[in-house]
Design a protein around this motif. Structure first.
Motif, PDB file in Angstrom:
ATOM      1  N   PRO A  67       0.837  -1.197   0.000  1.00 20.01           N
ATOM      2  CA  PRO A  67       0.000   0.000   0.000  1.00 20.01           C
ATOM      3  C   PRO A  67       0.875   1.252   0.000  1.00 20.01           C
ATOM      4  O   PRO A  67       2.054   1.200   0.347  1.00 20.01           O
ATOM      5  N   SER A  68       0.295   2.361  -0.399  1.00 19.77           N
ATOM      6  CA  SER A  68       1.028   3.622  -0.357  1.00 19.77           C
ATOM      7  C   SER A  68       0.225   4.626   0.462  1.00 19.77           C
ATOM      8  O   SER A  68      -0.955   4.437   0.713  1.00 19.77           O
ATOM      9  N   SER A  70      -0.612   6.912   3.887  1.00 23.55           N
ATOM     10  CA  SER A  70      -0.630   6.728   5.333  1.00 23.55           C
ATOM     11  C   SER A  70      -1.020   5.309   5.699  1.00 23.55           C
ATOM     12  O   SER A  70      -1.747   4.649   4.951  1.00 23.55           O
ATOM     13  N   PRO A  71      -0.562   4.848   6.885  1.00 24.12           N
ATOM     14  CA  PRO A  71      -0.952   3.506   7.317  1.00 24.12           C
ATOM     15  C   PRO A  71      -2.460   3.397   7.493  1.00 24.12           C
ATOM     16  O   PRO A  71      -3.120   4.362   7.852  1.00 24.12           O
ATOM     17  N   ARG A  72      -2.980   2.212   7.262  1.00 25.23           N
ATOM     18  CA  ARG A  72      -4.406   1.982   7.441  1.00 25.23           C
ATOM     19  C   ARG A  72      -4.685   1.134   8.671  1.00 25.23           C
ATOM     20  O   ARG A  72      -5.822   0.812   8.958  1.00 25.23           O
ATOM     21  N   ILE A  73      -3.640   0.743   9.366  1.00 18.68           N
ATOM     22  CA  ILE A  73      -3.816  -0.071  10.565  1.00 18.68           C
ATOM     23  C   ILE A  73      -2.907   0.502  11.647  1.00 18.68           C
ATOM     24  O   ILE A  73      -1.830   1.014  11.364  1.00 18.68           O
ATOM     25  N   HIS A 116       6.305   4.687  14.244  1.00 21.09           N
ATOM     26  CA  HIS A 116       6.084   3.828  13.086  1.00 21.09           C
ATOM     27  C   HIS A 116       7.062   2.673  13.138  1.00 21.09           C
ATOM     28  O   HIS A 116       8.244   2.860  13.462  1.00 21.09           O
ATOM     29  N   ASN A 121       3.878   1.102   9.677  1.00 22.36           N
ATOM     30  CA  ASN A 121       2.635   0.893  10.416  1.00 22.36           C
ATOM     31  C   ASN A 121       2.640   1.721  11.692  1.00 22.36           C
ATOM     32  O   ASN A 121       3.660   1.829  12.368  1.00 22.36           O
ATOM     33  N   SER A 122       1.497   2.279  12.043  1.00 17.28           N
ATOM     34  CA  SER A 122       1.384   3.039  13.287  1.00 17.28           C
ATOM     35  C   SER A 122       1.369   2.097  14.475  1.00 17.28           C
ATOM     36  O   SER A 122       0.622   1.120  14.497  1.00 17.28           O
TER      37      SER A 122
END
Length: 132
Positions: A67-68, A70-73, A116, A121-122
């Motif tokens: 993915p590109s 911002s993180p989504r999880i 990160h 990932n956050s």
């Protein structure tokens, strides 16, 4: 019967770097795991956290692309107290990981910080603020 939640999977570019990060957060991951294509640990309460290399994912999903943006999880780690949030954040940033948001006292009653992991990932650190 409904499906039951069991596993969170992370796709990583460099497995040993990712595992080193999560070891710093206290997860018990054996050193021998660094050379495996897939790693799992059971978390307190039963769910599992797993890591797969991009090569492993592409072995069964050849069209997979990272993915590109911002993180989504986001994964969140509860700390014992606000001072531990500060200490863990400082430790991770001092070890070269990206600090995304320095510790702050959130309006919802927690000390909070965001770093990160090596794949972007956050990872959120939090602890309850003392009540007055």
């Amino acid at each position: 019967m409904a499906p039951s939640f069991d596993l969170i999977g992370l796709v990583v570019a460099d497995l040993s770097k990712s595992l080193a990060f999560y070891r710093r957060l206290g997860l018990d991951i054996p050193a021998s795991a660094d050379t495996e294509p897939h790693v799992e640990v059971t978390l307190p309460g039963g769910p599992r956290l797993a890591w797969d290399t991009t090569e492993t994912i592409r072995s069964f999903d050849p069209g997979w692309t990272p993915p590109s943006g911002s993180p989504r999880i986001g994964l969140a780690f509860r700390c014992d107290d606000p001072a531990e949030v500060d200490r863990v954040y400082t430790d991770l940033v001092g070890a070269g990981y990206e600090g995304h948001r320095q510790p702050w006292d959130a309006f919802w009653g927690q000390r909070y910080a965001i770093v990160h992991d090596p794949d972007g990932n956050s990872v959120e650190l939090f602890a309850a603020l003392p009540t007055t």
